[in-house]
Design a protein around this motif. Structure first.
Motif, PDB file in Angstrom:
ATOM      1  N   GLU A   1       2.213   1.882  -3.411  1.00  0.00           N
ATOM      2  CA  GLU A   1       1.139   2.328  -4.304  1.00  0.00           C
ATOM      3  C   GLU A   1       0.593   3.691  -3.893  1.00  0.00           C
ATOM      4  O   GLU A   1      -0.433   4.148  -4.427  1.00  0.00           O
ATOM      5  CB  GLU A   1       0.019   1.282  -4.311  1.00  0.00           C
ATOM      6  N   GLU A   2       1.215   4.307  -2.907  1.00  0.00           N
ATOM      7  CA  GLU A   2       0.887   5.655  -2.431  1.00  0.00           C
ATOM      8  C   GLU A   2      -0.467   5.716  -1.723  1.00  0.00           C
ATOM      9  O   GLU A   2      -1.077   6.780  -1.623  1.00  0.00           O
ATOM     10  CB  GLU A   2       0.933   6.665  -3.582  1.00  0.00           C
ATOM     11  N   HIS A   3      -0.919   4.568  -1.172  1.00  0.00           N
ATOM     12  CA  HIS A   3      -2.116   4.571  -0.323  1.00  0.00           C
ATOM     13  C   HIS A   3      -1.634   4.687   1.139  1.00  0.00           C
ATOM     14  O   HIS A   3      -1.615   3.718   1.915  1.00  0.00           O
ATOM     15  CB  HIS A   3      -2.912   3.280  -0.528  1.00  0.00           C
TER      16      HIS A   3
ATOM     17  N   LEU B   1       0.828  -1.209   0.000  1.00  0.00           N
ATOM     18  CA  LEU B   1       0.000   0.000   0.000  1.00  0.00           C
ATOM     19  C   LEU B   1       0.861   1.257   0.000  1.00  0.00           C
ATOM     20  O   LEU B   1       0.523   2.262  -0.655  1.00  0.00           O
ATOM     21  CB  LEU B   1      -0.932  -0.003   1.215  1.00  0.00           C
ATOM     22  N   TYR B   2       1.962   1.208   0.727  1.00  0.00           N
ATOM     23  CA  TYR B   2       2.854   2.367   0.790  1.00  0.00           C
ATOM     24  C   TYR B   2       3.463   2.662  -0.577  1.00  0.00           C
ATOM     25  O   TYR B   2       3.531   3.816  -1.015  1.00  0.00           O
ATOM     26  CB  TYR B   2       3.951   2.106   1.823  1.00  0.00           C
TER      27      TYR B   2
ATOM     28  N   GLU C   1      -2.634   6.310   3.925  1.00  0.00           N
ATOM     29  CA  GLU C   1      -3.505   6.131   5.095  1.00  0.00           C
ATOM     30  C   GLU C   1      -3.811   4.655   5.328  1.00  0.00           C
ATOM     31  O   GLU C   1      -3.836   4.181   6.465  1.00  0.00           O
ATOM     32  CB  GLU C   1      -4.792   6.931   4.901  1.00  0.00           C
ATOM     33  N   ALA C   2      -4.032   3.897   4.231  1.00  0.00           N
ATOM     34  CA  ALA C   2      -4.279   2.464   4.377  1.00  0.00           C
ATOM     35  C   ALA C   2      -3.032   1.751   4.877  1.00  0.00           C
ATOM     36  O   ALA C   2      -3.110   0.820   5.697  1.00  0.00           O
ATOM     37  CB  ALA C   2      -4.733   1.877   3.036  1.00  0.00           C
ATOM     38  N   ALA C   3      -1.860   2.169   4.384  1.00  0.00           N
ATOM     39  CA  ALA C   3      -0.599   1.563   4.839  1.00  0.00           C
ATOM     40  C   ALA C   3      -0.385   1.831   6.328  1.00  0.00           C
ATOM     41  O   ALA C   3       0.021   0.934   7.088  1.00  0.00           O
ATOM     42  CB  ALA C   3       0.572   2.116   4.022  1.00  0.00           C
TER      43      ALA C   3
END
Length: 323
Positions: free
Chosen positions: A266-268, A263-264, A270-272
């Motif tokens: 992929e630039e997500h 997730l990090y 907050e989810a990461a």
């Protein structure tokens, strides 16, 4: 041979003749064997030993085949002999101790009044009387050696003070050894009882851990099993349970860490961050997860700051660089 105190008691009773004589309560009549045994026990609790024995003797004559009566009679006689001896020995201890304490005072008085024939005679009588108690005190110590170490110690300690010597010292040393052995036995029993209690508590904690594990609370189960291991480290079942739970928790942490990494990248962010926070709850002591979480939060904060200024966001740095 131990002296009998009954003549002295008779003299005291004679001298105290003006005192009211207690009225002897008449024993109930017509009791069957069971009622007699029950009533004799009541008399014993009230300290009326000889009345209890007399009642049992009468009942045995009336019911010769009643074994309970015969057994109770034998026990009551034996208990009364022991109780009577204990009471007589208490009188012996108190009287001998009183003599032992007042003789030094009388000696000081005699030293101050050497011509006092009355004081000298009294002192000699007391000294002879105190010396004559030594054999009784030794007999007291021997009698109570197997029954009451506290009483035996009182008797022999007093005998040793009155007349130090090999016999009194040897008996007193024997009482002290038995007293230490008894204390050692008591401590071992206390330790064994504590170990049993800890094992039972550990067993209950293990059951709680199983329930937590089945409910999906692996961390709670792991902590609970650790508490059980602290209570009962020699339990062969607890260590495998702890290892299994630790493996399951580590697998979940690694899984969440891998998801957070993806997730990090992929630039997500907050989810990461949420995934790493979940991993940190499972493994609060993981410095690696904590470092990744701090880095992701810092990057997210910078991005939000740039967005508020209308600038283009900078490319996200891989969390692998934190390792």
């Amino acid at each position: 041979m131990r002296r009998s105190w009954w003549p002295l008691l008779l003299v005291i009773s004679f001298l105290g003749g003006c005192q009211p004589v207690p009225v002897k309560e008449e024993l109930p009549r017509g009791l069957d064997s069971g009622e007699s045994v029950e009533y004799s026990n009541k008399l014993v609790k009230e300290g009326r030993w000889e009345e209890a024995i007399s009642l049992l003797e009468q009942t045995r004559s009336a019911y010769p085949d009643a074994k309970a009566v015969g057994n109770t009679l034998l026990k009551t006689r034996r208990d009364w002999r022991n109780r009577k001896q204990t009471l007589e020995d208490l009188v012996l201890i108190y009287e001998a101790d009183a003599l032992h304490k007042k003789i030094p005072i009388a000696e000081k008085l005699f030293k101050a009044q050497p011509d006092s024939y009355l004081l000298n005679s009294r002192l000699l009588i007391w000294q002879q009387e105190l010396k004559s108690r030594v054999d009784d005190l030794l007999a007291c110590g021997s009698f109570h050696m197997e029954r009451n170490l506290g009483m035996a110690k009182l008797c022999l300690d007093l005998a040793r003070k009155i007349e130090p010597g090999s016999q009194t010292d040897a008996l007193y040393a024997l009482v002290k050894r038995r007293e230490r052995a008894k204390e050692t036995t008591r401590q071992k029993k206390q330790q064994a009882d504590a170990a049993v209690s800890r094992a039972e508590q550990a067993k209950q904690l293990a059951l709680q851990a199983e329930a937590l594990s089945e409910a999906g609370n692996l961390v709670g189960a792991l902590v609970t099993v650790e508490g059980a291991l602290n209570l009962d480290p020699q339990n062969p079942d607890l260590k495998p349970k702890w290892l299994l739970l630790k493996k399951q928790v580590d697998e979940q942490v690694n899984s969440l860490d891998a998801v957070a990494e993806r997730l990090y990248r992929e630039e997500h962010l907050e989810a990461a961050i949420a995934a790493w926070e979940s991993a940190l709850q499972l493994s609060p002591d993981s410095h690696e997860i904590l470092a990744k979480l701090k880095r992701a939060r810092t990057v997210l904060k910078k991005l939000k700051h740039l967005e508020t200024r209308g600038s283009n966001p900078a490319p996200i740095e891989s969390a692998d660089s934190t390792r």
